[in-house]
Design a protein around this motif. Structure first.
Motif, mmCIF file in Angstrom:
data_model
loop_
_atom_site.group_PDB
_atom_site.id
_atom_site.type_symbol
_atom_site.label_atom_id
_atom_site.label_comp_id
_atom_site.label_asym_id
_atom_site.label_seq_id
_atom_site.Cartn_x
_atom_site.Cartn_y
_atom_site.Cartn_z
ATOM 1 N N THR A 222 0.862 -1.160 -0.185
ATOM 2 C CA THR A 222 0.062 0.076 -0.129
ATOM 3 C C THR A 222 0.818 1.184 -0.037
ATOM 4 O OG1 THR A 222 -1.811 -1.287 1.245
ATOM 5 C CG2 THR A 222 -1.796 1.225 1.013
ATOM 6 N N HIS A 225 2.247 1.960 -3.503
ATOM 7 C CA HIS A 225 1.269 2.039 -4.517
ATOM 8 C C HIS A 225 0.949 3.641 -4.614
ATOM 9 C CE1 HIS A 225 -2.952 1.424 -6.500
ATOM 10 N NE2 HIS A 225 -2.002 1.425 -7.323
ATOM 11 N N LYS A 307 -6.217 6.899 3.211
ATOM 12 C CA LYS A 307 -5.652 5.422 2.730
ATOM 13 C C LYS A 307 -6.219 5.120 1.365
ATOM 14 C CE LYS A 307 -4.195 4.451 7.338
ATOM 15 N NZ LYS A 307 -4.166 3.320 8.515
ATOM 16 N N SER A 308 -7.193 5.362 0.779
ATOM 17 C CA SER A 308 -7.594 4.490 -0.424
ATOM 18 C C SER A 308 -8.484 5.749 -1.092
ATOM 19 C CB SER A 308 -8.439 3.694 0.062
ATOM 20 O OG SER A 308 -9.804 3.998 0.561
ATOM 21 N N SER A 310 -11.809 5.926 -4.201
ATOM 22 C CA SER A 310 -12.924 5.060 -4.488
ATOM 23 C C SER A 310 -13.333 5.507 -6.206
ATOM 24 C CB SER A 310 -14.155 5.113 -3.686
ATOM 25 O OG SER A 310 -15.116 5.880 -4.376
ATOM 26 N N TYR A 320 -15.126 0.549 -7.174
ATOM 27 C CA TYR A 320 -14.254 -0.138 -6.023
ATOM 28 C C TYR A 320 -13.195 0.748 -5.607
ATOM 29 C CZ TYR A 320 -11.126 0.013 -10.422
ATOM 30 O OH TYR A 320 -10.436 0.418 -11.464
ATOM 31 N N SER A 321 -12.509 0.365 -4.617
ATOM 32 C CA SER A 321 -11.546 1.089 -3.694
ATOM 33 C C SER A 321 -10.262 0.463 -3.845
ATOM 34 C CB SER A 321 -12.082 0.830 -2.202
ATOM 35 O OG SER A 321 -11.307 1.403 -1.494
ATOM 36 N N ILE A 322 -9.448 1.551 -4.146
ATOM 37 C CA ILE A 322 -7.981 1.297 -4.323
ATOM 38 C C ILE A 322 -7.006 1.681 -3.112
ATOM 39 C CG2 ILE A 322 -5.940 1.349 -6.122
ATOM 40 C CD1 ILE A 322 -7.916 2.357 -8.121
ATOM 41 N N PRO A 323 -6.655 0.842 -2.305
ATOM 42 C CA PRO A 323 -5.589 1.529 -1.285
ATOM 43 C C PRO A 323 -4.397 2.281 -2.149
ATOM 44 C CG PRO A 323 -5.376 -0.820 -1.391
ATOM 45 C CD PRO A 323 -6.482 -0.441 -2.214
ATOM 46 N N HIS A 324 -3.852 3.389 -1.427
ATOM 47 C CA HIS A 324 -2.786 3.786 -2.053
ATOM 48 C C HIS A 324 -1.858 4.389 -1.077
ATOM 49 C CE1 HIS A 324 -4.038 8.070 -0.607
ATOM 50 N NE2 HIS A 324 -5.186 7.657 -0.763
ATOM 51 N N ASN B 153 -0.244 7.602 7.354
ATOM 52 C CA ASN B 153 -0.483 6.052 6.923
ATOM 53 C C ASN B 153 0.150 5.019 7.709
ATOM 54 O OD1 ASN B 153 -1.872 7.183 4.854
ATOM 55 N ND2 ASN B 153 -0.525 6.787 3.190
#
Lengths: 580, 580
Positions: A222, A225, A307-308, A310, A320-324, B153
């Motif tokens: 994470t 990313h 943290k993510s 959408s 959908y959700s992407i953690p980053h 984070n």
């Protein structure tokens, strides 16, 4: 000391004889196979003003902003006719096209900035600069309210007003978040030098964070990313730079996490670089696929949390959700508050950017001009003037227009309504008089008003607004200073097209943008370019063209040498990963 | 692309063949008359460990800090014998002697830093680095508690512990404010790279503030009054740099306020640079007087507020107030909180710095070492051991010491008590045995214990603590890694002096500082230097010596090239005044 005094003298000589020095550096650069030329010679015609005119009180010009438009205006404005004051929260000009290179340390931030005072020093030092933010434009009283952004020690004096006879608004734009929740709080932008510096530190932070003890592999992934929202030139170039930085430099010093890094590029359109030729788009997409950059087109970001983020797939509505670990937001331009407020004052409250006429004067004002990203030219439609044009052209008042009568006004039409030329090109017509042919394509001796209208009714669809680029802004600044400098001369001898809706002539020719091409660096020493004449060029050679053009376009010899040194340094030593 | 592929291959060659490249750069530098040599070859003797020893579990070494001491330790530590973990809030090593140059942009911040990971990469990548701050040293349980200073984070994982077999504390010091009120809030310091960057921006800010409209001349003068507290090498060098920056660069772009700038240097002692030879002090004072820098010696700062500081003249007690635009505080070193806390744990709560023995081991611990500015060596006094020495030397137990008996222990005395050598030098004695002469200077056959005591009773007054400099720290780091690497070997064959207060021999020779000289750049391309052998050198040639030495001492070829390029750039283009 002999050496010391020699160098002192040499340095003194160079300061005193910039031309000699430039020749020297030119030779040095040429031997490095870089095409660099001096563009510091101003090409503006200066109007020789008589002593009487000089003695008149100079008109006050206030310029807001020191970006491409403002600086280009300042470089040429004739200070013998105007008293110029400049207000900007930044005391430097930044070569913004190199900002993506700054995010990863390919080029240092300081190599792409030039102090405004250095630029105006060349103009005999009679331009005043104030490091302050414009808070409010008071169009009624012809003054601007400013506030110094230096936070200490100013007591009650932090705000001040400046009066103007002419105001030039060149404050640029801010990032457009499209009101997406969480973007301002959790995303990085890429508009200012500070933004690029913050991104640089954050990329390093992400790696340092990912190698701390006690994290799960998922957490490390994470942190590593990197998400870029927006597939325009800036977003694409940043993705490419980041990929190079990771693969060429970071994996060797963070070998333990090299397989966990991911870069994702989210684009709402169907293709990245969709303002470019489609050959470039697909070349870029293929290159990114090979590089392992995850390009997700047709996706819209609904919100960003710490943290993510959408994401909604536009085609089938799935969310959908992407953690980053880091999100860089690079989509479109929005209006700055001071400009929105001014737009309300001049009755443009419902628009998205400050509308000017083709002479860059803000609509609804007499003495306010707007340039660059904060403004948009509201091109006059030919259909609005169609009756007047017909009447003016129909010299014998016959109610019909012959080809020779039309030819008399063609030049003025082409200058006043540039969309006509674009329309001709799009229809592959060689001559304007071809417009008067009948629907079957046969020549006509003359047309009546209805036939004339239907011949021109599709022309206005070709009137397009200019892109928000450095090239446009710089040309607008140069154009406006030229108009300012020739105000008196052109008052006596107007040079613009005739007025169809009134009598006489316009004083100046309207602004006309000339496109010199645009680049999209794609990483791995490859770039794509769209050049005038619909030429498209891609690959390694284009990257070298990019190096040459960007070196030559630097605002000063200082920044030119620094940028070329930075590129060389990167080749030899790689990029620095110190977190400062 | 031919050029591109050529350069790629060239770059690949250089990466693969650093020696070849170094030779290349060396030639380039030499032609620029700079003495630069590669010091990247480690001179440490490596102990060849047998396979059996290697199979033993490696001892864990935790190093706190990546300054001069920590980095110098890491450069040489034998990773085949130790598992090394490094904790530092900064992921880079900074060449701190060039910090004053960074404050005015003579050298860029990034040119004096080298990523720690680059340094440890050369050590086969088996050293782990964590970017974190050490919060607490738990000496009882042999572990350190750390916290990542990356604020985002990390969820609940921001703190972690590391266990150690050996701990090396090299965290440096913080500024000593002597509890003067208002200093932490209103002054700038000059210990970290960030400090230098802040000062640089603030100097530009002061000028931007001073030229804003609507200020009185008095206010402009206040904004342009730069005050430096502390007349040590750092304060003096900053004053000199600032004076050059103002006179060489800023007055040309801020001509309207050039006569309002003032620089004041406040020193509590009677002279500036009072740790240097007095010829250097007076040279510096005269140069500053000619430059118009206001040097106020014998003054103590009582307090600093946002707009002024209050100063007391020590000689007659007068207290007056000075308005200021910027204060840089540069006086002495203080203890960091984590070190103070550790000192309490090991019973050193009443001391001002962490005391170690002559082998750099922290007193009161078995496996903790301290280096650099955070530590001080508590030199054993010869008078404490005088009876044991006499006893050990008096081999025939006669109660008197003959010259030949004394000569048998002289070597061990000189190693164990370095103050003896300093004392001899100060008394202009050629030989140690000269100590045994009677008060009239006549030779004696033998001395009894009381005569022996009185012969040596003044020796300990020459035991001086080492200065808080980069040179000391770097030598300590190199010394300690040498000890660590030879631990096994020296266990079997001790190499240190004999123990007078016990039996047998010390395992290692104690740390001995070797002074290579020190510089004080004074601006205007002049410097002063104190070189070994009481040589003093001043003027322009010394500045060139300074350039040579500082270029050669850079930690990597990358920083060396960058620093030399920065100096050249400053000569040609001057310093940049953009506020970034």
């Amino acid at each position: 000391m002999t050496i010391s005094s020699f160098l002192k003298r040499a340095s003194g000589y160079l300061h005193g004889h910039p031309a000699g020095f430039k020749a020297l550096v030119l030779v040095t650069l040429s031997s490095g196979s870089l095409i660099a030329y001096s563009d510091s010679q101003s090409e503006t015609d200066r109007v020789g003003l008589g002593p009487n005119q000089k003695e008149q009180k100079k008109k006050k010009v206030v310029v807001l902003g020191t970006g491409w438009a403002g600086t280009s205006f300042l470089k040429d404005i004739d200070i013998s006719s105007y008293e110029v004051q400049v207000v900007s929260p930044r005391n430097y000009f930044a070569f913004t096209p190199l900002l993506p290179s700054v995010t990863c340390g390919t080029v240092e931030a300081r190599s792409i900035v030039e102090p405004v005072r250095n630029i105006i020093k060349k103009r005999n030092g009679e331009i005043q600069f104030f490091e302050a933010e414009c808070l409010k434009i008071d169009a009624t009283n012809n003054q601007v309210l400013c506030r110094s952004n230096l936070d200490q020690n100013l007591g009650g004096n932090r705000e001040f007003s400046l009066e103007y006879d002419y105001l030039v608004i060149a404050v640029g734009a801010r990032v457009n978040t499209f009101n997406t929740p969480g973007v301002r709080e959790n995303c990085y932008f890429l508009k200012e030098v500070e933004d690029a510096q913050k991104i640089r530190a954050s990329v390093i932070d992400s790696f340092e964070r990912a190698v701390l003890p006690g994290l799960s592999e998922e957490e490390r992934k994470t942190h590593l990313h990197f998400v870029i929202v927006g597939g325009g030139p800036t977003g694409v170039e940043f993705a490419a730079e980041l990929h190079d930085f990771v693969q060429e430099d970071l994996v060797t010093i963070y070998p333990m996490v090299k397989d966990l890094v991911r870069i994702t590029l989210i684009q709402s359109g169907d293709h990245i670089l969709n303002t470019y030729d489609e050959r470039i788009s697909s070349f870029a997409e293929q290159k990114f696929r090979r590089d392992g950059i995850d390009v997700r087109t047709g996706c819209r970001v609904l919100g960003v949390s710490e943290k993510s983020l959408s994401v909604k797939v536009k085609s089938h509505g799935e969310v959908y959700s992407i953690p980053h670990g880091l999100v860089v937001w690079s989509t479109g331009v929005g209006t700055r508050p001071v400009v929105s407020d001014f737009m309300e004052q001049v009755g443009q409250g419902d628009r998205r950017a400050l509308a000017t006429n083709e002479w860059l004067r803000v609509k609804g004002t007499e003495n306010v001009y707007a340039l660059g990203d904060c403004a948009t030219i509201d091109q006059r439609k030919i259909m609005e003037d169609i009756l007047s044009i017909f009447k003016a052209a129909d010299q014998d008042n016959s109610g019909t227009l012959t080809v020779s009568e039309f030819q008399d006004v063609v030049d003025d039409i082409l200058i006043r309504y540039p969309q006509v030329e674009v329309y001709l090109k799009s229809k592959h017509l060689k001559d304007v008089t071809d417009l008067l042919r009948d629907p079957e394509g046969n020549e006509r001796e003359s047309v009546d008003i209805e036939e004339f209208k239907s011949a021109l009714c599709h022309v206005d669809s070709q009137a397009k607004s200019l892109p928000a680029t450095a090239q446009v802004a710089a040309q607008q600044g140069a154009y406006l200073s030229r108009c300012f400098n020739r105000r008196q001369q052109c008052h006596e001898l107007p040079e613009g097209p005739r007025r169809f809706t009134g009598v006489g002539q316009h004083r100046f020719r309207p602004f006309r943008y000339k496109h010199f091409g645009s680049f999209a660096p794609l990483g791995g020493e490859q770039a794509a370019a769209e050049l005038p004449g619909d030429w498209v060029s891609m690959g390694h050679s284009t990257q070298w063209l990019w190096y040459s053009v960007y070196a030559s376009k630097q605002v000063s010899w200082r920044t030119r040498v620094l940028v070329v040194f930075d590129w060389t340094r990167r080749f030899v030593f790689g990029r620095d990963s110190s977190r400062i």
